[in-house]
Design a protein around this motif. Structure first.
Motif, PDB file in Angstrom:
ATOM      1  N   PRO A  30     -51.207 117.867  70.642  1.00 54.10           N
ATOM      2  CA  PRO A  30     -50.020 117.176  71.173  1.00 54.10           C
ATOM      3  C   PRO A  30     -50.252 116.634  72.574  1.00 54.10           C
ATOM      4  O   PRO A  30     -51.057 117.158  73.337  1.00 54.10           O
ATOM      5  CB  PRO A  30     -48.952 118.268  71.199  1.00 54.10           C
ATOM      6  N   GLY A  31     -49.532 115.562  72.874  1.00 51.85           N
ATOM      7  CA  GLY A  31     -49.624 115.000  74.223  1.00 51.85           C
ATOM      8  C   GLY A  31     -48.574 113.925  74.365  1.00 51.85           C
ATOM      9  O   GLY A  31     -48.304 113.188  73.432  1.00 51.85           O
ATOM     10  N   LEU A  32     -47.965 113.859  75.542  1.00 47.89           N
ATOM     11  CA  LEU A  32     -46.939 112.832  75.740  1.00 47.89           C
ATOM     12  C   LEU A  32     -47.333 111.820  76.801  1.00 47.89           C
ATOM     13  O   LEU A  32     -46.789 110.731  76.845  1.00 47.89           O
ATOM     14  CB  LEU A  32     -45.599 113.478  76.122  1.00 47.89           C
ATOM     15  N   CYS A  33     -48.264 112.221  77.693  1.00 46.40           N
ATOM     16  CA  CYS A  33     -48.607 111.270  78.740  1.00 46.40           C
ATOM     17  C   CYS A  33     -49.871 110.496  78.401  1.00 46.40           C
ATOM     18  O   CYS A  33     -50.122 109.438  78.948  1.00 46.40           O
ATOM     19  CB  CYS A  33     -48.784 111.971  80.090  1.00 46.40           C
ATOM     20  N   GLN A  34     -50.657 111.037  77.477  1.00 50.28           N
ATOM     21  CA  GLN A  34     -51.898 110.350  77.182  1.00 50.28           C
ATOM     22  C   GLN A  34     -51.648 109.264  76.141  1.00 50.28           C
ATOM     23  O   GLN A  34     -50.716 109.338  75.352  1.00 50.28           O
ATOM     24  CB  GLN A  34     -52.973 111.356  76.725  1.00 50.28           C
ATOM     25  N   MET A  35     -52.478 108.250  76.195  1.00 48.67           N
ATOM     26  CA  MET A  35     -52.385 107.209  75.174  1.00 48.67           C
ATOM     27  C   MET A  35     -53.711 106.493  75.124  1.00 48.67           C
ATOM     28  O   MET A  35     -54.273 106.144  76.157  1.00 48.67           O
ATOM     29  CB  MET A  35     -51.278 106.231  75.525  1.00 48.67           C
ATOM     30  N   LYS A  36     -54.184 106.280  73.932  1.00 40.33           N
ATOM     31  CA  LYS A  36     -55.445 105.580  73.769  1.00 40.33           C
ATOM     32  C   LYS A  36     -55.323 104.207  74.411  1.00 40.33           C
ATOM     33  O   LYS A  36     -54.419 103.439  74.102  1.00 40.33           O
ATOM     34  CB  LYS A  36     -55.724 105.428  72.276  1.00 40.33           C
ATOM     35  N   GLY A  37     -56.240 103.901  75.274  1.00 38.68           N
ATOM     36  CA  GLY A  37     -56.198 102.610  75.939  1.00 38.68           C
ATOM     37  C   GLY A  37     -55.749 102.712  77.390  1.00 38.68           C
ATOM     38  O   GLY A  37     -55.964 101.806  78.185  1.00 38.68           O
ATOM     39  N   CYS A  44     -42.752  90.884  87.405  1.00 38.16           N
ATOM     40  CA  CYS A  44     -42.688  91.272  85.991  1.00 38.16           C
ATOM     41  C   CYS A  44     -42.908  90.059  85.105  1.00 38.16           C
ATOM     42  O   CYS A  44     -42.259  89.030  85.272  1.00 38.16           O
ATOM     43  CB  CYS A  44     -41.335  91.904  85.663  1.00 38.16           C
ATOM     44  N   THR A  45     -43.841  90.165  84.167  1.00 39.66           N
ATOM     45  CA  THR A  45     -44.148  89.044  83.288  1.00 39.66           C
ATOM     46  C   THR A  45     -43.336  89.072  82.015  1.00 39.66           C
ATOM     47  O   THR A  45     -43.446  88.179  81.181  1.00 39.66           O
ATOM     48  CB  THR A  45     -45.642  89.087  82.903  1.00 39.66           C
ATOM     49  N   GLY A  46     -42.545  90.117  81.849  1.00 42.82           N
ATOM     50  CA  GLY A  46     -41.732  90.215  80.648  1.00 42.82           C
ATOM     51  C   GLY A  46     -42.547  90.479  79.394  1.00 42.82           C
ATOM     52  O   GLY A  46     -42.088  90.222  78.282  1.00 42.82           O
ATOM     53  N   CYS A  47     -43.761  91.013  79.558  1.00 37.08           N
ATOM     54  CA  CYS A  47     -44.618  91.204  78.388  1.00 37.08           C
ATOM     55  C   CYS A  47     -44.108  92.302  77.466  1.00 37.08           C
ATOM     56  O   CYS A  47     -44.408  92.321  76.289  1.00 37.08           O
ATOM     57  CB  CYS A  47     -46.052  91.510  78.815  1.00 37.08           C
ATOM     58  N   GLY A  48     -43.363  93.249  78.020  1.00 33.85           N
ATOM     59  CA  GLY A  48     -42.805  94.297  77.174  1.00 33.85           C
ATOM     60  C   GLY A  48     -43.765  95.409  76.818  1.00 33.85           C
ATOM     61  O   GLY A  48     -43.436  96.287  76.006  1.00 33.85           O
ATOM     62  N   LYS A  49     -44.948  95.427  77.421  1.00 32.74           N
ATOM     63  CA  LYS A  49     -45.897  96.496  77.082  1.00 32.74           C
ATOM     64  C   LYS A  49     -45.341  97.858  77.465  1.00 32.74           C
ATOM     65  O   LYS A  49     -45.529  98.846  76.757  1.00 32.74           O
ATOM     66  CB  LYS A  49     -47.233  96.278  77.795  1.00 32.74           C
ATOM     67  N   CYS A  50     -44.634  97.898  78.611  1.00 34.17           N
ATOM     68  CA  CYS A  50     -44.102  99.184  79.061  1.00 34.17           C
ATOM     69  C   CYS A  50     -43.146  99.755  78.016  1.00 34.17           C
ATOM     70  O   CYS A  50     -43.151 100.959  77.747  1.00 34.17           O
ATOM     71  CB  CYS A  50     -43.409  99.040  80.412  1.00 34.17           C
ATOM     72  N   VAL A  51     -42.360  98.874  77.424  1.00 35.31           N
ATOM     73  CA  VAL A  51     -41.406  99.330  76.413  1.00 35.31           C
ATOM     74  C   VAL A  51     -42.139  99.935  75.223  1.00 35.31           C
ATOM     75  O   VAL A  51     -41.755 100.983  74.690  1.00 35.31           O
ATOM     76  CB  VAL A  51     -40.517  98.155  75.953  1.00 35.31           C
ATOM     77  N   GLN A  52     -43.218  99.277  74.811  1.00 39.57           N
ATOM     78  CA  GLN A  52     -43.946  99.727  73.622  1.00 39.57           C
ATOM     79  C   GLN A  52     -44.633 101.066  73.822  1.00 39.57           C
ATOM     80  O   GLN A  52     -44.767 101.846  72.893  1.00 39.57           O
ATOM     81  CB  GLN A  52     -44.971  98.680  73.193  1.00 39.57           C
ATOM     82  N   VAL A  53     -45.101 101.334  75.042  1.00 45.12           N
ATOM     83  CA  VAL A  53     -45.839 102.589  75.255  1.00 45.12           C
ATOM     84  C   VAL A  53     -44.924 103.762  75.596  1.00 45.12           C
ATOM     85  O   VAL A  53     -45.344 104.920  75.537  1.00 45.12           O
ATOM     86  CB  VAL A  53     -46.923 102.455  76.349  1.00 45.12           C
ATOM     87  N   CYS A  54     -43.686 103.470  75.962  1.00 41.16           N
ATOM     88  CA  CYS A  54     -42.785 104.551  76.379  1.00 41.16           C
ATOM     89  C   CYS A  54     -42.499 105.496  75.213  1.00 41.16           C
ATOM     90  O   CYS A  54     -42.049 105.053  74.154  1.00 41.16           O
ATOM     91  CB  CYS A  54     -41.489 103.955  76.908  1.00 41.16           C
ATOM     92  N   PRO A  55     -42.745 106.775  75.367  1.00 39.30           N
ATOM     93  CA  PRO A  55     -42.606 107.696  74.250  1.00 39.30           C
ATOM     94  C   PRO A  55     -41.169 108.035  73.875  1.00 39.30           C
ATOM     95  O   PRO A  55     -40.911 108.559  72.798  1.00 39.30           O
ATOM     96  CB  PRO A  55     -43.320 108.969  74.736  1.00 39.30           C
ATOM     97  N   THR A  56     -40.232 107.747  74.778  1.00 41.28           N
ATOM     98  CA  THR A  56     -38.837 108.096  74.489  1.00 41.28           C
ATOM     99  C   THR A  56     -37.985 106.833  74.520  1.00 41.28           C
ATOM    100  O   THR A  56     -38.500 105.716  74.509  1.00 41.28           O
ATOM    101  CB  THR A  56     -38.295 109.077  75.545  1.00 41.28           C
ATOM    102  N   GLY A  57     -36.701 107.008  74.614  1.00 43.72           N
ATOM    103  CA  GLY A  57     -35.796 105.876  74.675  1.00 43.72           C
ATOM    104  C   GLY A  57     -35.524 105.379  76.089  1.00 43.72           C
ATOM    105  O   GLY A  57     -34.559 104.654  76.320  1.00 43.72           O
ATOM    106  N   SER A  90     -50.301  99.092  68.920  1.00 42.58           N
ATOM    107  CA  SER A  90     -50.760  97.719  69.174  1.00 42.58           C
ATOM    108  C   SER A  90     -51.369  97.607  70.566  1.00 42.58           C
ATOM    109  O   SER A  90     -52.336  96.866  70.788  1.00 42.58           O
ATOM    110  CB  SER A  90     -49.607  96.724  69.017  1.00 42.58           C
ATOM    111  N   ILE A  91     -50.823  98.358  71.501  1.00 36.61           N
ATOM    112  CA  ILE A  91     -51.364  98.356  72.868  1.00 36.61           C
ATOM    113  C   ILE A  91     -52.754  98.991  72.866  1.00 36.61           C
ATOM    114  O   ILE A  91     -53.686  98.486  73.504  1.00 36.61           O
ATOM    115  CB  ILE A  91     -50.433  99.118  73.820  1.00 36.61           C
TER     116      ILE A  91
END
Lengths: 1052, 182, 236
Positions: free
Chosen positions: C34-41, C193-206, C224-225
């Protein structure tokens, strides 16, 4: 300043420095570290400067650093040419004229002298000042400095930190010179490794290994960092080191740079140390000016640049990766290791960080060698460490000791123990990452591993001494509040775990904690320790875990009894005095009622809290005084004598007394139909029976003697407590409905099992009536009498044979009572005590009264044998003079016999060394005993023994104590017995509402404390009439006006 | 990289020059950002960092604004709100705590009329400024003056062995001086 | 050809490229730590501490996402102690801020929630803090709700490392830590902010979500990230 680039310019600088250090005119050096300045050293310096100039004296005046005895600041060194250097202490600007006068006359102001230095080992050189002044002790002969070895602090307080030539004069920069000339970095690293120098910042990692790793790292740019972000509250040694001797740090780092291949060094100093920053800046400039720093040092082609960065108030930046991130312009949040700084540190380059104090050890090792370094300290940790000894000790300051020195040496020998009348409780080591070591573990040597085993750490060397007035739960809360606010917030265990821990600890201090909370606190602390990302989180639970481990009782008291014995957690007590009183008397209430001229109400208030006020008012040891906040203004309020006054006034006014008793009986609850037997009519039993009776139970006291009172009647002499006063008081208890069965011995006339059948509960309170025996040749002779039977016989007006010359052995109240009784029987009295006056358990006023009446006390004398004549009667006693040796687990020094024997002619010897429990009774009771095997075991909170419905209290379970303690147990037992019998908490129903002023006085009386009047010693020593007269009405009233009403909470 | 730097600044030319000078002086040095921020705050009469200054700094150095804000709010030294004329700083270190500095703190809070709600809250330290902006009360974890406990710093003067009365007098004295000046 | 090393994970022999972390080795062997802060990439930070493992011969628990795998290691990813500690961490997170699943856009698609269920968290033994946090709806397309944030810093890292805008960082410290946009601007006013939305996609919660999502409707595509990072050949 000229550049130094060869031996001759080096020597020239050295000579110039020596001429300043030891000129042929008087030299005056004023200690001006932050401590000194904070204590007025600035004014002292200016006074000297003005007068030296004004009087045209050609003296040399310099600012120097701190010599370490911080509680003696301001310190001023004075040296006349050819003579020893003398350290003057507590110098004020107003002393300056006289000092200069003395110096002008070739004298030293001896009254201000703390110590002298005839020669000094600067480690990198040796200085001879001169010999003289036999009456002034050498620096390491005075208690504070005894045993200290000044290695890191070798120059502090002696040279001027603002003058590089003085530094060079004492061997400074010689190590750097040697290293550059030898040009063999590997050899230097070998020496550091061989010396086993461990990082002095706290982790204790081997410095040599770190340097080796750094050297091996392949890179162009490498960085050295000095961690001067000393954030531990309570630790200030790094500050002192830098302010007093900045060049040692510069030299150490430059050497480090050369051997590890770093060309740039950074000093990370916390912003709260402006003087240290300033002195370091000046020193850097001077060093650069001489060519000892910067480009092409000493012409050897090595360049090393030092720059300074000020920290900005984040404790976590003491962690090395956080510090590095901070330097990179980011928030100081630690980052994962690996990679280690030696591989990838600042800006990704190899970086080595060492604590300030580690750098100070470098030059000494280079000059004197690793083998020399290993001669000090312990096998695993050679060398010394500087500790900041602060808190409740008498002598605070910076102490440099070899590693492995036991903790007790710091607390007692160097620090002088705690204030008289207080007892030491623990030492907190290692700051917020450390733990609390309890007093019974003070034998522990102070070293990295030994402290870790106890759950603490050595850390930066902070040592905070705590006494009985410190609450360990509050201490745990204090540290968690600190680490919680300093947590960087990155990892969940530390950020959120400490937050939850703080919530729970707050509940404890407010009396709102539950049993589950204690479990959760322990659990979460272990998790934080095991799971946190960096040292801050990993060590933050240490204060909690060590206090739970070593002081669990305090947590349980807060939890189960809602009590803070130290009197710190304000929500758990009415006022500090009430908290300290074993009977928890509402002292502010009776003071206020008397102040409002309502004596009857005051008397009712008093007897509801304490049925024997006239007795306690005469003989209590008054622990209420110890915490009285008024003592912060002038002296504690004399509460004991005010409540005596109230009782005496009521007894003198029959009508008032009758009305009060009627009101008392009105408070009494309806008969419950329950019966309780109390064994022993001493203070404990009397108190228990009284409250049980008020609560509506039938209380019957079984007493072996013919009358009630116990020690109050049969041990305390009349001149302390007149018997008719005692009778009057026992009348209150009888009036409350208590029944007595006299001349009955439990275990002979009636059995415990019989009582168990007849009563719903039994309370045992037979006290300590057996005299402790002392094994001494000659105790079988005629004329040797134990104290208690002696006092008992006098009380019962039985014939007593006391000779003309009496020797009393002992130092407690029984000894003093025996002495003063013997005086009144016409004898000459000498008391022998084996320790010192301050160690005597007797109440000081009693001891002084005895001396005023003519008793002589011989201290440090232990009885050796009693000598008899041909008829087997005592004719003399021989005692051995003792001296005080090592500290024992009670926190007092053990008396050790010397060879010297003294002899006193006498015909009577009274043995008063202590009282103990009747072991036969205890064993025959069939009840479970404590581990010691001599006293009954009871539940700490309910006082129940191992047998259901059998309770015990007072001296029977504590050993010999005093009246109020004993009564406190009786009162507590009554409460618990009632709660058990009635399955309900009814205790608070006993107290009616007394309406009285609920505001703190805006202008409390300015008068000082009134002491009780005593009959003239010569007069009173001839009779058994009362020796003290109590307060006058005016005095009593003034005392009530002195009270600050700490019980009022509305912040008015 | 931050977006193209704004040439539009609310700062006066001398202020811009001062900041440019600081940036030049510390450029490329370790601890650059800390040193710059410390210097700015020291010079500002009310000892705080104004938003327009931080904007300018971000634009000129290329350090992302969020990183600057992270730094400014992480370290206890930096203030985002104007500080009072006089600063009273109570040491809350261990030695001072064992000698009663919490009582001192509560006392001064009362005397200055500061309730818990006035806390600025950043970095979880007590920092509260009176409504009339005359006093700022703060705490420090440790001054490193443990032998002189309890320690209070009033306007850069360190007072030692402070008791409640002495501190009360000191603050009254400052109040009176100020009133006279008015 | 990269060097291969072998180590044991939960008794099983695993081979992995030298330089990879224990976490990556476990993943390659099909074991989910388990892990919440790690993410591939994204660069690993070791902040949540959920990925800790036990290493034979070492006293401490080690964060597998930042600890390099070494030849001959013997790793335990699940033990009674580790499981107990993981539960405590999740409970702490749930008590720290306001994680009210029933009204959250990420309900049933939330990594924190999923982990809590997997670990068997049925109740929280700690005191709920009920801190008050704002919701930033100023951006035209996205929402930041601090009440759901666990300060995992995935958003900070993806914006700084992948998008190169560094809009986000963390302000304050301790429990006062909070996500900050530029110089404490509202998201809608952010200039970088470029509005790319990457932050939204990687966020583990709401915490970070797209506007227009009602309860349970925010489904994220963090993989996808990760794929993007791989194709760029960036961080491991």
């Amino acid at each position: 300043m000229r550049r130094i680039d060869d031996l001759s310019s080096f020597h020239a600088a050295r000579e110039a420095g020596l001429a300043k250090l030891m000129p042929n005119v008087p030299r005056i050096a004023v200690g001006m570290g932050t401590c000194g300045t904070g204590n007025g050293a600035e004014a002292v310096y200016h006074a000297f400067a003005d007068q030296i100039q004004g009087r045209g004296l050609g003296y040399k005046l310099v600012r120097t650093g701190c010599f370490g005895a911080c509680s003696e600041e301001p310190l001023v060194n004075v040296r006349l040419p050819g003579k020893p250097l003398v350290v003057l202490h507590r110098v004020q600007a107003s002393d300056v004229t006289a000092i200069l006068d003395d110096i002008a006359a070739g004298r030293i102001p001896a009254e201000l002298a703390l110590c002298k230095i005839e020669e000094w080992d600067h480690i990198t050189s040796h200085v001879q000042y001169g010999c003289d002044y036999r009456e002034i002790p050498l620096w390491n002969e005075i208690p504070f400095f005894q045993g200290q070895k000044k290695l890191v602090l070798r120059h502090c307080g002696l040279i001027s930190p603002l003058d590089i030539e003085e530094y060079i004069a004492v061997g400074g920069y010689e190590a750097l010179y040697k290293v550059l000339i030898d040009s063999d970095p590997e050899r230097v690293i070998e020496q550091i490794k061989l010396a086993k120098l461990r990082g002095r910042g706290g982790a204790g990692y081997l410095t040599g290994l770190k340097w080796e790793m750094m050297r091996k790292a392949q890179s162009g740019q490498k960085y050295l960092i000095c961690n001067a972000d000393e954030g531990d509250p309570g630790a200030y040694m790094n500050r002192n080191e830098i302010e007093s001797d900045p060049h040692s740090l510069i030299e150490g780092m430059t050497i480090g740079g050369f051997v590890t291949g770093a060309t740039e060094g950074i000093l990370y100093v916390r912003a709260e140390y402006p003087l240290a920053v300033h002195r370091l800046q000046q020193a850097i400039e001077q060093a650069e000016g001489c060519g000892l720093l910067g480009e092409n040092i000493l012409g050897r082609g090595f360049s090393f640049k030092l720059s300074m960065v000020e920290g900005a108030g984040a404790f976590v930046c003491g962690e090395e990766t956080a510090l590095i991130r901070s330097l990179e312009g980011k928030a100081g949040r630690p980052t994962p290791r690996p990679p280690y700084p030696a591989q990838k540190g600042l800006y990704g380059k190899p970086t080595n960080i060492n604590n300030v104090e580690t750098w100070y050890n470098v030059a000494p090792i280079v000059i004197r060698g690793a083998n020399w370094f290993q001669e000090t300290g312990s096998a695993k940790s050679p060398g010394t460490k500087v500790f900041s000894l602060v808190g409740k000790v008498q002598r605070t300051g910076l102490v440099e000791m070899p590693l492995g020195t036991p903790l007790k040496t710091f607390v007692y020998d160097v620090g002088g123990g705690v204030a008289p009348g207080r007892s030491v409780k623990s030492v907190q080591t290692g700051g917020p990452s450390g733990g609390c070591i309890p007093q019974d573990m003070f034998d522990t040597p102070v070293d990295y591993e030994t402290l870790a085993q106890l759950g603490s750490i050595m850390g930066s060397g902070g040592m905070v001494v705590m006494d009985e007035d410190n609450c360990m739960v509050d201490v745990a809360r204090f540290f968690v509040e600190f680490t919680h606010s300093e947590s960087c917030g990155k990892c969940v265990p530390c950020r959120s775990g400490l937050d939850q821990s703080l919530r729970i600890l707050n509940k404890f201090t407010r009396g709102q904690a539950t049993e589950a909370d204690l479990v959760t606190l322990d659990e979460i602390s272990r998790m934080i320790r095991d799971m946190s990302l960096c040292g801050l989180g990993q060590t933050a639970p240490n204060p909690v875990l060590t206090t739970i481990r070593h002081f669990r009782n305090e947590f349980e008291d807060h939890l189960r009894a809602k009590r803070c014995r130290a009197g710190v957690c304000e929500d758990l007590a009415l006022s500090p005095c009430e908290n300290s009183c074993p009977l928890h008397m509402n002292i502010p209430r009776f003071l206020e009622l008397l102040k409002e001229d309502r004596t009857e109400d005051a008397f009712l208030s008093v007897i509801l809290d304490n049925p024997l006020p006239a007795s306690t008012g005469r003989v209590c040891q008054h622990p209420c005084d110890n915490r009285c906040r008024r003592a912060g203004v002038d002296d504690a309020v004399n509460m004991r004598d005010v409540h005596r006054f109230i009782a005496d006034s009521a007894f003198a006014d029959d009508a008032l007394y009758a009305r009060a008793m009627a009101r008392l009986l009105a408070v009494r609850k309806a008969a419950t139909g329950k019966k309780v037997a109390i064994i022993g009519a001493g203070p404990t039993g009397l108190a228990c029976a009284y409250y049980l009776s008020l609560l509506g139970h039938e209380a019957v006291i079984y007493e072996s003697n013919a009358a009630a009172g116990g020690m109050l009647r049969y041990a305390l002499p009349d001149y302390r407590l007149p018997k008719d006063t005692l009778d009057r008081e026992i009348g209150i208890i009888e009036g409350a409905g208590v029944k007595f069965v006299f001349n009955t011995v439990v275990g002979r006339d009636v059995m415990l099992n019989d009582l168990a059948g007849e009563y719903d509960a039994v309370f045992l309170s037979i006290g300590t009536w057996k005299e402790s025996w002392v094994y001494l040749p000659g105790t079988e002779l005629t004329g040797v009498i134990p104290a208690l039977p002696f006092l008992e016989a006098v009380a019962k007006q039985q014939p007593v044979t006391v000779g003309r010359k009496v020797t009393v052995i002992g130092g407690g109240n029984a000894a003093i009572d025996s002495a003063r009784t013997a005086l009144r029987l016409g004898a000459e009295v000498t008391i022998l005590y084996r320790r010192e006056r301050k160690d005597m358990p007797a109440i000081p006023e009693e001891t002084e009264a005895a001396e005023a009446e003519g008793a002589k006390i011989v201290f440090l004398a232990a009885p050796h044998r009693i000598v008899g004549d041909a008829e087997g009667r005592v004719k003399a006693i021989e005692a051995v003079k003792t001296r005080l040796g090592e500290y024992d687990s009670s926190g007092r020094r053990r008396p050790v016999p010397t060879g010297e024997v003294i002899r006193f002619a006498c015909d009577t010897v009274v043995l008063a060394v202590g009282e103990t429990v009747d072991l036969d009774f205890v064993k025959a009771s069939g009840l479970k005993l404590q581990e010691s095997g001599t006293m009954l075991e009871v539940d700490r909170y309910s006082l129940e023994t191992s047998r259901k419905n059998f309770y015990a209290g007072g001296d029977l379970i504590t050993g010999a104590s005093n009246v109020s303690n004993a009564m406190g147990y009786g009162k507590k037992a009554a409460r618990n017995i009632d709660q058990r019998l009635m399955a309900e908490k009814r205790w608070s129903q006993l107290w009616p509402d007394f309406e009285y002023a609920q505001s703190a006085p805006h202008h409390p009386s300015e008068s000082g404390r009134h002491h009780v009047r005593e009959v003239d010693a010569a007069v009173r020593a001839k009779t058994f009439h009362e020796a003290t007269l109590g307060l006058t009405p005016v005095e009593a009233m003034e005392e009530t006006c002195r009270c600050l009403r700490c019980d009022v909470r509305n912040g008015d | 990289m931050a977006a193209a730097s704004s040439t539009h600044s609310l700062l006066r030319p001398e202020e811009q020059d001062f900041l440019d000078g600081l940036i030049r002086k510390h450029q490329g040095q370790p601890g650059m950002l800390l040193a710059i921020l410390e210097a700015i705050q020291e010079r500002q009469p009310n000892h705080y960092l104004q938003p327009e200054v931080l904007e300018y700094l971000a634009a000129r150095t290329g350090i992302p604004g969020s990183q600057i804000y992270s730094v400014v709010t992480f370290y206890a030294l930096f203030n985002l709100r104007p500080q009072g004329e006089h600063s009273v700083c109570i040491c809350r270190g261990t030695a001072c705590h064992t000698r009663g500095s919490r009582t001192l703190l509560e006392r001064v809070k009362l005397q200055l009329g500061l309730q818990d709600g006035d806390d600025d809250g950043s970095a979880d330290k007590v920092t509260a400024t009176t409504a009339d902006k005359k006093f700022t009360l703060r705490t420090v974890a440790c001054f490193g003056q443990c032998a002189l406990a309890p320690v209070v710093e009033v306007d850069h003067n360190i007072l030692s062995h402070v008791n409640e009365r002495a501190l009360e007098r000191e603050i009254d004295h400052l109040r009176e001086n100020r009133d006279e000046a008015n | 050809m990269p060097n291969m090393i072998s180590l044991r994970i939960d008794g099983e022999l695993v081979r992995v490229e030298e330089g990879h972390t224990i976490f990556q080795a476990a993943e390659a062997a099909g074991k989910q730590i388990p892990g919440l802060c790690q993410m591939k990439g994204l660069s690993p930070v070791g902040a949540c501490r959920l990925c800790v493992v036990e290493l034979a011969g070492v006293n401490r628990l080690l964060p597998s996402c930042t600890t390099p795998a070494q030849e001959g290691m013997s790793v335990t990813t699940q033990s009674a102690r580790i499981k107990s500690y993981r539960r405590m961490i999740v409970e702490l997170l749930l008590a720290e801020r306001n994680h009210i699943c029933a009204v959250c856009v990420s309900n049933n698609h939330c990594e924190l929630q999923a982990l809590a269920m997997k670990l068997g968290v049925t109740h929280v033994r700690y005191t709920y803090a009920y801190r008050s946090f704002p919701v930033d709806t100023s951006h035209p397309r996205f929402v930041l709700d601090h009440n759901r944030c666990i300060v995992c810093t995935r958003c900070v890292r993806v914006c700084a490392e992948m998008e190169g805008a560094h809009v986000w960082d963390v302000m304050g410290r301790g429990v006062g830590s909070r996500l900050v946009c530029e110089l404490n601007r509202s998201w809608g006013q952010a200039s970088s902010c470029t509005g790319c939305g990457k932050c939204v996609q990687v966020c583990p919660t709401g915490a970070l979500a797209e506007k227009g999502c009602a309860v349970e409707e925010m489904i994220k595509r963090g993989q996808s990230i990760s794929r993007l990072a791989e194709t760029r050949g960036g961080v491991l």
